[in-house]
Design a protein around this motif. Sequence first.
Motif, PDB file in Angstrom:
ATOM      1  N   VAL A  88     -18.277  40.271   7.051  1.00 14.36           N
ATOM      2  CA  VAL A  88     -17.810  39.262   8.009  1.00 14.36           C
ATOM      3  C   VAL A  88     -16.294  39.354   8.107  1.00 14.36           C
ATOM      4  CG1 VAL A  88     -19.709  37.623   7.677  1.00 14.36           C
ATOM      5  CG2 VAL A  88     -17.704  37.506   6.197  1.00 14.36           C
ATOM      6  N   PRO A  89     -15.708  38.922   9.221  1.00 16.58           N
ATOM      7  CA  PRO A  89     -14.244  38.941   9.343  1.00 16.58           C
ATOM      8  C   PRO A  89     -13.583  37.992   8.347  1.00 16.58           C
ATOM      9  CG  PRO A  89     -15.299  38.705  11.501  1.00 16.58           C
ATOM     10  CD  PRO A  89     -16.371  38.517  10.474  1.00 16.58           C
ATOM     11  N   PRO A  90     -12.379  38.302   7.887  1.00 13.14           N
ATOM     12  CA  PRO A  90     -11.648  37.401   6.986  1.00 13.14           C
ATOM     13  C   PRO A  90     -11.477  35.993   7.568  1.00 13.14           C
ATOM     14  CG  PRO A  90     -10.580  39.536   7.048  1.00 13.14           C
ATOM     15  CD  PRO A  90     -11.648  39.566   8.105  1.00 13.14           C
ATOM     16  N   TYR A  91     -11.398  35.891   8.877  1.00 10.03           N
ATOM     17  CA  TYR A  91     -11.297  34.581   9.540  1.00 10.03           C
ATOM     18  C   TYR A  91     -12.461  33.675   9.133  1.00 10.03           C
ATOM     19  CZ  TYR A  91     -11.660  31.175  13.358  1.00 10.03           C
ATOM     20  OH  TYR A  91     -11.790  30.018  14.094  1.00 10.03           O
ATOM     21  N   ILE A  92     -13.675  34.231   9.115  1.00 12.07           N
ATOM     22  CA  ILE A  92     -14.866  33.461   8.744  1.00 12.07           C
ATOM     23  C   ILE A  92     -14.797  33.059   7.273  1.00 12.07           C
ATOM     24  CG2 ILE A  92     -17.390  33.485   8.562  1.00 12.07           C
ATOM     25  CD1 ILE A  92     -16.375  33.511  11.425  1.00 12.07           C
ATOM     26  N   VAL A  93     -14.333  33.984   6.430  1.00  5.95           N
ATOM     27  CA  VAL A  93     -14.185  33.681   5.003  1.00  5.95           C
ATOM     28  C   VAL A  93     -13.226  32.502   4.818  1.00  5.95           C
ATOM     29  CG1 VAL A  93     -13.419  34.575   2.769  1.00  5.95           C
ATOM     30  CG2 VAL A  93     -14.672  36.066   4.340  1.00  5.95           C
ATOM     31  N   GLY A  94     -12.113  32.528   5.528  1.00  6.64           N
ATOM     32  CA  GLY A  94     -11.142  31.452   5.430  1.00  6.64           C
ATOM     33  C   GLY A  94     -11.685  30.122   5.913  1.00  6.64           C
ATOM     34  N   ARG A  95     -12.388  30.155   7.011  1.00  3.29           N
ATOM     35  CA  ARG A  95     -12.935  28.911   7.568  1.00  3.29           C
ATOM     36  C   ARG A  95     -13.967  28.287   6.641  1.00  3.29           C
ATOM     37  NH1 ARG A  95     -13.585  27.221  13.688  1.00  3.29           N
ATOM     38  NH2 ARG A  95     -13.772  25.305  12.489  1.00  3.29           N
ATOM     39  N   LEU A  96     -14.944  29.072   6.220  1.00  6.32           N
ATOM     40  CA  LEU A  96     -16.055  28.506   5.455  1.00  6.32           C
ATOM     41  C   LEU A  96     -15.644  28.123   4.034  1.00  6.32           C
ATOM     42  CD1 LEU A  96     -19.080  30.691   6.635  1.00  6.32           C
ATOM     43  CD2 LEU A  96     -18.389  28.426   7.408  1.00  6.32           C
ATOM     44  N   THR A  97     -14.735  28.899   3.417  1.00 10.60           N
ATOM     45  CA  THR A  97     -14.322  28.560   2.060  1.00 10.60           C
ATOM     46  C   THR A  97     -13.471  27.288   2.057  1.00 10.60           C
ATOM     47  OG1 THR A  97     -14.316  30.930   1.561  1.00 10.60           O
ATOM     48  CG2 THR A  97     -13.319  29.482  -0.067  1.00 10.60           C
ATOM     49  N   SER A  98     -12.574  27.165   3.008  1.00  5.61           N
ATOM     50  CA  SER A  98     -11.789  25.931   3.101  1.00  5.61           C
ATOM     51  C   SER A  98     -12.668  24.757   3.499  1.00  5.61           C
ATOM     52  CB  SER A  98     -10.632  26.101   4.093  1.00  5.61           C
ATOM     53  OG  SER A  98     -11.090  26.455   5.381  1.00  5.61           O
ATOM     54  N   ARG A  99     -13.684  25.010   4.291  1.00  6.42           N
ATOM     55  CA  ARG A  99     -14.599  23.944   4.712  1.00  6.42           C
ATOM     56  C   ARG A  99     -15.288  23.303   3.507  1.00  6.42           C
ATOM     57  NH1 ARG A  99     -18.938  25.280   9.306  1.00  6.42           N
ATOM     58  NH2 ARG A  99     -16.981  25.235  10.502  1.00  6.42           N
ATOM     59  N   VAL A 100     -15.732  24.118   2.566  1.00  6.20           N
ATOM     60  CA  VAL A 100     -16.429  23.581   1.394  1.00  6.20           C
ATOM     61  C   VAL A 100     -15.525  22.636   0.610  1.00  6.20           C
ATOM     62  CG1 VAL A 100     -17.513  24.150  -0.805  1.00  6.20           C
ATOM     63  CG2 VAL A 100     -17.965  25.566   1.209  1.00  6.20           C
ATOM     64  N   ALA A 101     -14.296  23.077   0.330  1.00  6.52           N
ATOM     65  CA  ALA A 101     -13.373  22.234  -0.433  1.00  6.52           C
ATOM     66  C   ALA A 101     -13.003  20.975   0.330  1.00  6.52           C
ATOM     67  CB  ALA A 101     -12.127  23.033  -0.805  1.00  6.52           C
ATOM     68  N   LEU A 102     -12.845  21.092   1.639  1.00  4.14           N
ATOM     69  CA  LEU A 102     -12.563  19.915   2.462  1.00  4.14           C
ATOM     70  C   LEU A 102     -13.722  18.928   2.432  1.00  4.14           C
ATOM     71  CD1 LEU A 102     -10.868  21.535   5.581  1.00  4.14           C
ATOM     72  CD2 LEU A 102      -9.839  19.796   4.104  1.00  4.14           C
ATOM     73  N   MET A 103     -14.937  19.433   2.558  1.00 10.57           N
ATOM     74  CA  MET A 103     -16.112  18.566   2.538  1.00 10.57           C
ATOM     75  C   MET A 103     -16.244  17.841   1.203  1.00 10.57           C
ATOM     76  SD  MET A 103     -18.765  21.035   4.625  1.00 10.57           S
ATOM     77  CE  MET A 103     -20.232  20.085   4.245  1.00 10.57           C
ATOM     78  N   GLU A 104     -15.983  18.543   0.109  1.00 15.84           N
ATOM     79  CA  GLU A 104     -16.037  17.915  -1.214  1.00 15.84           C
ATOM     80  C   GLU A 104     -15.012  16.789  -1.324  1.00 15.84           C
ATOM     81  OE1 GLU A 104     -17.978  18.057  -3.724  1.00 15.84           O
ATOM     82  OE2 GLU A 104     -19.061  19.952  -3.665  1.00 15.84           O
ATOM     83  N   THR A 105     -13.803  17.050  -0.832  1.00 18.53           N
ATOM     84  CA  THR A 105     -12.738  16.057  -0.906  1.00 18.53           C
ATOM     85  C   THR A 105     -13.045  14.844  -0.034  1.00 18.53           C
ATOM     86  OG1 THR A 105     -11.153  17.866  -1.231  1.00 18.53           O
ATOM     87  CG2 THR A 105     -10.249  15.710  -0.683  1.00 18.53           C
ATOM     88  N   LEU A 106     -13.410  15.101   1.205  1.00 18.40           N
ATOM     89  CA  LEU A 106     -13.706  14.010   2.136  1.00 18.40           C
ATOM     90  C   LEU A 106     -14.905  13.190   1.680  1.00 18.40           C
ATOM     91  CD1 LEU A 106     -13.272  16.004   5.466  1.00 18.40           C
ATOM     92  CD2 LEU A 106     -11.758  14.182   4.648  1.00 18.40           C
ATOM     93  N   SER A 107     -15.914  13.859   1.121  1.00 20.82           N
ATOM     94  CA  SER A 107     -17.174  13.178   0.810  1.00 20.82           C
ATOM     95  C   SER A 107     -17.026  12.086  -0.242  1.00 20.82           C
ATOM     96  CB  SER A 107     -18.234  14.193   0.354  1.00 20.82           C
ATOM     97  OG  SER A 107     -17.907  14.729  -0.916  1.00 20.82           O
ATOM     98  N   VAL A 108     -15.979  12.178  -1.073  1.00 20.42           N
ATOM     99  CA  VAL A 108     -15.783  11.151  -2.104  1.00 20.42           C
ATOM    100  C   VAL A 108     -14.797  10.078  -1.658  1.00 20.42           C
ATOM    101  CG1 VAL A 108     -16.405  12.712  -3.981  1.00 20.42           C
ATOM    102  CG2 VAL A 108     -13.992  12.489  -3.311  1.00 20.42           C
TER     103      VAL A 108
END
Length: 246
Positions: A44-64
């Motif tokens: 996959v393009p590095p762009y996708i890696v950046g989006r999805l990996t940052s998304r996980v950490a953001l979701m964890e932070t927001l969810s609490v």
Amino acid sequence: MHKNDLIAPNRDVSFIKLSESLYMVVACDSCGGAGEKEKDVVKVPPYIVGRLTSRVALMETLSVGAAPKALTAAICNEPDPTGEGMLSGIREELKDISLDLPLVISTEKNMKTYQTGLGITIIGIAEKQNLRVNRTMANDKLYCVGVPKVGNEIYLDDTEIATSLLVKELLKVPDIHDIIPVGSKGIKGEAQMLAAFLGLKLDWRPNLPIDIQKTAGPSTCVLVTSPVELRISQPQPVWLLAKFIQ
């Protein structure tokens, strides 16, 4: 029963008490073997890696219930083109939820790499009264929003997968108790960990429509607990899976 602790173990988020009313929240995620390099397993393009990996950490932070304040990106590859591609994805993910965070970035400048690697850390702040943890009670329903997917099953425009924007919407629903992004432990693993932590049990519905054992990769689904029927405006499917009991 561990209700005096802030959160169940093995979540990718930790709390640091700054005062009686304020907490620092730290969440992280990593991705390895996905990219465009020779030894990458998923191409996959590095762009996708950046989006999805940052998304996980953001979701964890927001969810609490925390407000993200800074992001670090540990890029295990050369600054360009891999690093720039990842950073482009990270910035786009932040833009998607109207966040403009300071970025602390490190890239690999000494060695040639043959596999893509990225680590993301989000630092957030939460008022104690706004924390969204340990609210689940007996008789709450367990919902899953989104579908567990991993690897080549995932693409950005898939309306079946959870997003940071989805978590932001869920936070506005007053009857929602806990929001838990699902990762490699799968739906069942995350749900059982929450139930055990709160001294509860799960009464699973028969003939479940999704695989509760499967990894959800980069948090392609989230668990939601609520005493009432869950309704959302986002396009992700909503599944009623179980009920919490004593």
